[in-house]
Design a protein around this motif. Structure first.
Motif, mmCIF file in Angstrom:
data_model
loop_
_atom_site.group_PDB
_atom_site.id
_atom_site.type_symbol
_atom_site.label_atom_id
_atom_site.label_comp_id
_atom_site.label_asym_id
_atom_site.label_seq_id
_atom_site.Cartn_x
_atom_site.Cartn_y
_atom_site.Cartn_z
ATOM 1 N N PRO A 272 0.824 -1.217 0.000
ATOM 2 C CA PRO A 272 0.000 0.000 0.000
ATOM 3 C C PRO A 272 0.857 1.267 0.000
ATOM 4 C CG PRO A 272 -0.872 -1.595 1.565
ATOM 5 C CD PRO A 272 0.454 -2.132 1.088
ATOM 6 N N ALA A 273 2.036 1.204 0.639
ATOM 7 C CA ALA A 273 2.908 2.386 0.715
ATOM 8 C C ALA A 273 3.332 2.859 -0.671
ATOM 9 C CB ALA A 273 4.137 2.070 1.564
ATOM 10 N N LEU A 274 3.777 1.929 -1.527
ATOM 11 C CA LEU A 274 4.222 2.312 -2.861
ATOM 12 C C LEU A 274 3.038 2.676 -3.754
ATOM 13 C CD1 LEU A 274 6.544 2.761 -4.776
ATOM 14 C CD2 LEU A 274 6.458 0.340 -5.403
ATOM 15 N N ARG A 275 1.973 1.894 -3.670
ATOM 16 C CA ARG A 275 0.785 2.206 -4.478
ATOM 17 C C ARG A 275 0.246 3.588 -4.132
ATOM 18 N NH1 ARG A 275 -2.105 -2.383 -6.844
ATOM 19 N NH2 ARG A 275 -4.007 -1.179 -6.686
ATOM 20 N N ASN A 276 0.397 3.998 -2.891
ATOM 21 C CA ASN A 276 -0.119 5.292 -2.460
ATOM 22 C C ASN A 276 0.738 6.447 -2.960
ATOM 23 O OD1 ASN A 276 -2.131 6.722 -1.093
ATOM 24 N ND2 ASN A 276 -0.896 6.915 0.751
ATOM 25 N N ARG A 277 1.961 6.148 -3.359
ATOM 26 C CA ARG A 277 2.845 7.204 -3.855
ATOM 27 C C ARG A 277 2.823 7.318 -5.377
ATOM 28 N NH1 ARG A 277 5.804 5.420 0.750
ATOM 29 N NH2 ARG A 277 6.188 7.178 2.157
ATOM 30 N N LEU A 278 2.187 6.347 -6.038
ATOM 31 C CA LEU A 278 2.105 6.352 -7.496
ATOM 32 C C LEU A 278 0.641 6.400 -7.924
ATOM 33 C CD1 LEU A 278 4.693 3.514 -8.269
ATOM 34 C CD2 LEU A 278 5.102 5.986 -8.292
ATOM 35 N N HIS A 279 0.373 7.119 -8.999
ATOM 36 C CA HIS A 279 -0.988 7.175 -9.521
ATOM 37 C C HIS A 279 -1.279 5.863 -10.245
ATOM 38 C CE1 HIS A 279 -4.679 8.539 -11.163
ATOM 39 N NE2 HIS A 279 -4.231 8.679 -12.393
ATOM 40 N N PHE A 280 -2.288 5.145 -9.789
ATOM 41 C CA PHE A 280 -2.594 3.819 -10.328
ATOM 42 C C PHE A 280 -3.563 3.902 -11.497
ATOM 43 C CE2 PHE A 280 -5.382 0.168 -10.638
ATOM 44 C CZ PHE A 280 -4.494 -0.889 -10.664
ATOM 45 N N MET A 281 -3.283 3.122 -12.561
ATOM 46 C CA MET A 281 -4.204 3.019 -13.696
ATOM 47 C C MET A 281 -4.198 1.580 -14.211
ATOM 48 S SD MET A 281 -3.561 6.550 -15.828
ATOM 49 C CE MET A 281 -5.228 7.165 -15.878
ATOM 50 N N TYR A 282 -5.394 1.087 -14.520
ATOM 51 C CA TYR A 282 -5.500 -0.244 -15.096
ATOM 52 C C TYR A 282 -5.689 -0.121 -16.607
ATOM 53 C CZ TYR A 282 -7.036 -4.909 -16.232
ATOM 54 O OH TYR A 282 -7.126 -6.149 -16.806
ATOM 55 N N MET A 283 -4.980 -0.962 -17.357
ATOM 56 C CA MET A 283 -5.033 -0.925 -18.819
ATOM 57 C C MET A 283 -5.614 -2.234 -19.337
ATOM 58 S SD MET A 283 -1.869 -0.042 -21.372
ATOM 59 C CE MET A 283 -1.932 -0.302 -23.143
ATOM 60 N N ASP A 284 -6.712 -2.126 -20.085
ATOM 61 C CA ASP A 284 -7.353 -3.309 -20.671
ATOM 62 C C ASP A 284 -6.544 -3.828 -21.846
ATOM 63 O OD1 ASP A 284 -9.835 -3.234 -19.116
ATOM 64 O OD2 ASP A 284 -10.252 -1.402 -20.240
#
Length: 348
Positions: A272-284
């Protein structure tokens, strides 16, 4: 008992505090409504106040655009939804909540988007616009903060998740190059490195990029089995937030990561620490229809048959046939058609 902050706190102590630097406090209720909508529609994803802060930064960047409010909210949140139908539903309801309409552009009828990189043009389906916007806005928000001598952006990079071989890193690389980045740039602010989390020299490359203030594409983050890459990134991004010298090159350090989808069997999830520092996007993955649109745009003589042959090859070979293969085959086919036209006297 712990509970999330009330709306009044989120609006006054977070949104208005960030937006006040540009006199945009009046938009706080709409941004909060967008945040509450994504919490309601995507309850399994973990959001934090950092996402809300980043949304405010994003809107500040886009506020001069007629559809800046909608664009900021879509880019911030749409990519966090895995299912494409649910993603489209969120965008539809978001327009109702914000009481806005998407601005028609001259390219609105186009099925694809061209990304002109340093040595070639990458063509992607229009539905991937939210990812393209996300990457470009990471660059713009960071640059805006540096130029204005402001605090560092709340999100210090971007992470794209998706099925293997769909062109996640290829897309990031193309957009960086479109925006003037290169691997050999003299100015480190415009330099980028590319490395896989499984490479032997990955920590060396990350350290080099950090101290130069360069961008780095970290591919296949799920290969970081011992967690050393993740620990290194967390340390750098945390240290970045504590740098006082506004001219320190490390402040320009940006991370663009890619990894296979977390729901894939055996795929390692990030902390969660790293995910919280990066903008997350899912690509189909690209549908057959979208692949045909790309082939049609390239003026392939029989795009449907070209795509069917690609999908059949992908089915039979299984490993190693991916979007990189598709684009390579597309380039070769276009060249073959041009050569054939020249030999027949049809192309000058």
């Amino acid at each position: 008992i712990f509970k999330m902050p009330e709306d009044e706190f989120l609006e006054k102590d977070i949104l208005q505090k960030v937006l006040s630097t540009k006199g945009l406090e009046s938009y706080s209720p709409q941004l909060l409504s967008a945040y509450n909508l994504i919490l309601e529609q995507n309850p399994l994803f973990v959001y934090s106040t950092r996402d809300l802060e980043n949304l405010a930064k994003r809107f500040m960047l886009l506020s001069a655009e007629s559809d800046g409010l909608l664009k900021a909210c879509v880019t911030e949140f749409a990519g966090t939804i895995y299912d494409s139908d649910a993603r489209h539903k969120f965008v539809r309801e978001l327009k109702e909540v914000l009481e806005v309409e998407e601005v028609e552009s001259k390219d609105n009828n186009a099925d694809v988007i061209e990304i002109v990189a340093s040595d070639k043009t990458l063509v992607v389906p229009k539905e991937k616009a939210y990812i393209i916007d996300g990457i470009e806005q990471v660059l713009a928000i960071s640059n805006q903060a540096m130029m204005a001598d402001q605090a560092h952006p709340f999100k210090q990079g971007l992470l794209i998740e998706g099925d293997p071989g769909i062109g996640k890193s290829t897309l990031i690389k193309a957009i960086l190059e479109k925006n003037g980045f290169s691997k050999r740039a003299v100015n480190s602010n415009k330099r980028y490195y590319e490395v896989s989390a499984g490479d032997d020299n990955v920590l060396e490359i990350l350290q080099k990029a950090y101290h130069e203030g360069a961008a780095v594409i970290v591919d296949e983050l799920d290969l970081d089995e011992d967690g050393k890459v993740e620990l290194c990134l967390n340390n750098f991004l945390t240290s970045q937030s504590n740098i006082i010298d506004k001219n320190a090159p490390e402040l320009n350090f940006k991370v663009f990561g890619s990894k296979n989808a977390s729901y894939e069997a055996g795929c390692k999830s990030l902390s969660p620490a790293l995910r919280n520092r990066l903008h997350f996007m899912y690509m189909d993955a690209y549908s057959e229809k979208k692949l045909v649109a790309i082939a049609t745009h390239a003026k392939i003589s029989d795009p449907e048959e070209f795509v069917k042959a690609y999908l059949q090859c992908q089915k039979e070979v299984k490993y190693g046939v991916n979007m990189r293969t598709f684009y390579m085959a597309l380039e070769l086919e276009v060249k073959a058609q041009v050569d054939l036209g020249k030999s027949a006297g049809l192309v000058v």
